[in-house]
Design an enzyme around this catalytic site. Sequence first.
Site, PDB file in Angstrom:
ATOM      1  N   HIS A 195       1.858  -2.360   5.396  1.00 59.16           N
ATOM      2  CA  HIS A 195       2.636  -1.229   5.895  1.00 59.16           C
ATOM      3  C   HIS A 195       1.778  -0.392   6.857  1.00 59.16           C
ATOM      4  O   HIS A 195       2.237   0.019   7.927  1.00 59.16           O
ATOM      5  CB  HIS A 195       3.102  -0.342   4.729  1.00 59.16           C
ATOM      6  CG  HIS A 195       4.485  -0.648   4.253  1.00 59.16           C
ATOM      7  ND1 HIS A 195       4.772  -1.726   3.457  1.00 59.16           N
ATOM      8  CD2 HIS A 195       5.673  -0.009   4.456  1.00 59.16           C
ATOM      9  CE1 HIS A 195       6.069  -1.738   3.182  1.00 59.16           C
ATOM     10  NE2 HIS A 195       6.637  -0.711   3.784  1.00 59.16           N
ATOM     11  N   HIS A 242      -0.733   1.616  -2.796  1.00 58.93           N
ATOM     12  CA  HIS A 242      -2.035   1.284  -2.224  1.00 58.93           C
ATOM     13  C   HIS A 242      -3.058   2.360  -2.535  1.00 58.93           C
ATOM     14  O   HIS A 242      -2.712   3.544  -2.676  1.00 58.93           O
ATOM     15  CB  HIS A 242      -1.945   1.123  -0.702  1.00 58.93           C
ATOM     16  CG  HIS A 242      -1.240  -0.116  -0.262  1.00 58.93           C
ATOM     17  ND1 HIS A 242      -1.831  -1.359  -0.306  1.00 58.93           N
ATOM     18  CD2 HIS A 242       0.007  -0.306   0.231  1.00 58.93           C
ATOM     19  CE1 HIS A 242      -0.978  -2.255   0.140  1.00 58.93           C
ATOM     20  NE2 HIS A 242       0.146  -1.646   0.474  1.00 58.93           N
TER      21      HIS A 242
END
Length: 428
Positions: A195, A242
């Site tokens: 991302h 993350h």
Amino acid sequence: MELVSQLVRLLRDLQDPHKVARFQQLCGVRGSFAGQPSLSNGSCPRQPHQERTDEADGLRGRIVESHSPQVNGTDRETSAIRQEDSSDLAKQKPRRRNSLTGEGGQEFVIDNAFLYYLFTFGTELGNELFYITFFPFFMWNIDAYVSRRLIVIWVWVMYLGQCTKDIIRWSRPPSPPVVKVEMFYNSEYSMPSTHAMSGTAIPFSLFLLTYGRWQYPFIFGLLLALCWCFLVCTSRIYMGMHSILDVIAGFLYSILIMVIFQPALEIIDNFNLTCTYAPLIIISLHLAMGLFSFTLDTWSTSRGDTAEILGTGAGIACASNLNYMLGLMPDPPVSLLPLAVPAITTGLVVKCGTRFLLGVVILLVTRAIMKAITIPLACRIFHIPCDDIRKARQRMEVELPYRYITYGTVGFTALFVVPVIFRVLNLS
């Protein structure tokens, strides 16, 4: 040696899941699972990929669970916290579930609705819905030249990012202490953040490709790219997907790929347009990249996403070649550059909106038809039972051809079929 040890400590510190949890708390995200450990400076040990997923599944039932009488001070304090959580039911979000795997996470409470919706929007800037709307809109209404080159960069950045994830095989931040606000990509590995890679490559490539080609202030384009990148990167930490290290690595990795591929972009685009055998070479190359680039120790969404990305890139490249051979969608001559931004009128908005809505409907119908055809066909060819579509789609023999063919067709339709329909309907 001292410098190396300091660097190692810094990297471990940036990978600490407790920092992710602190950022979530700062933004108003609270997990409602019982027995959540207090946040300390110590790092949470990483566990193997599948074990961590099983642990997250085991947390599902541990949600504000006890109302029994308490017997000591600590229990009374815990009870008060749970009552406070119960009073927040209006803000409590339901358990997120991965529609492909059925995996779910704990419930969570949102104290800041604005940040929740802001970061949800930020994370959507790296999801399929964004790609299937943004790229076509830019292609049909703004600049096909920029869009096809942007997609080349996006394909290489995402492909290398997905492959690197499955080579490094680092687990997602564990829950607890992290709250899994999003679950869809939880089955994938973590390092680097793709991302963050797409959230870096798309806006900055867009800026580099359009500045000087279109007339707009330099500072406007740069600030837009920076804000876009920052929003996507921070949203992945907010979502609990993350660590800080994953996001920083994704950002830097994307910049490195862009620096390497930027000089070759002109060569790649000219090859896609002018080489007679370009479609055959591109389709074969992208197929080989999907088949032989990496293997998975356990199923995750990364293999299908990689095939989807490669299929889209192949479809766009084949459509570019056909457009060039037929003299359709020619690039404006250099003498007309830089292009002036047209005046925003009601007629222009209506025409752009009509093109976008009609085109997206055609793409969604194309995708639905191709999925309905390719999944049963692949199951029949490879003798795989398709009673349970979810399990069948996780088999490599089904997943790779279904994703590649479906999204290759969507990409080809977006750049060739839809513009032809626009010409027939006088919407060009």
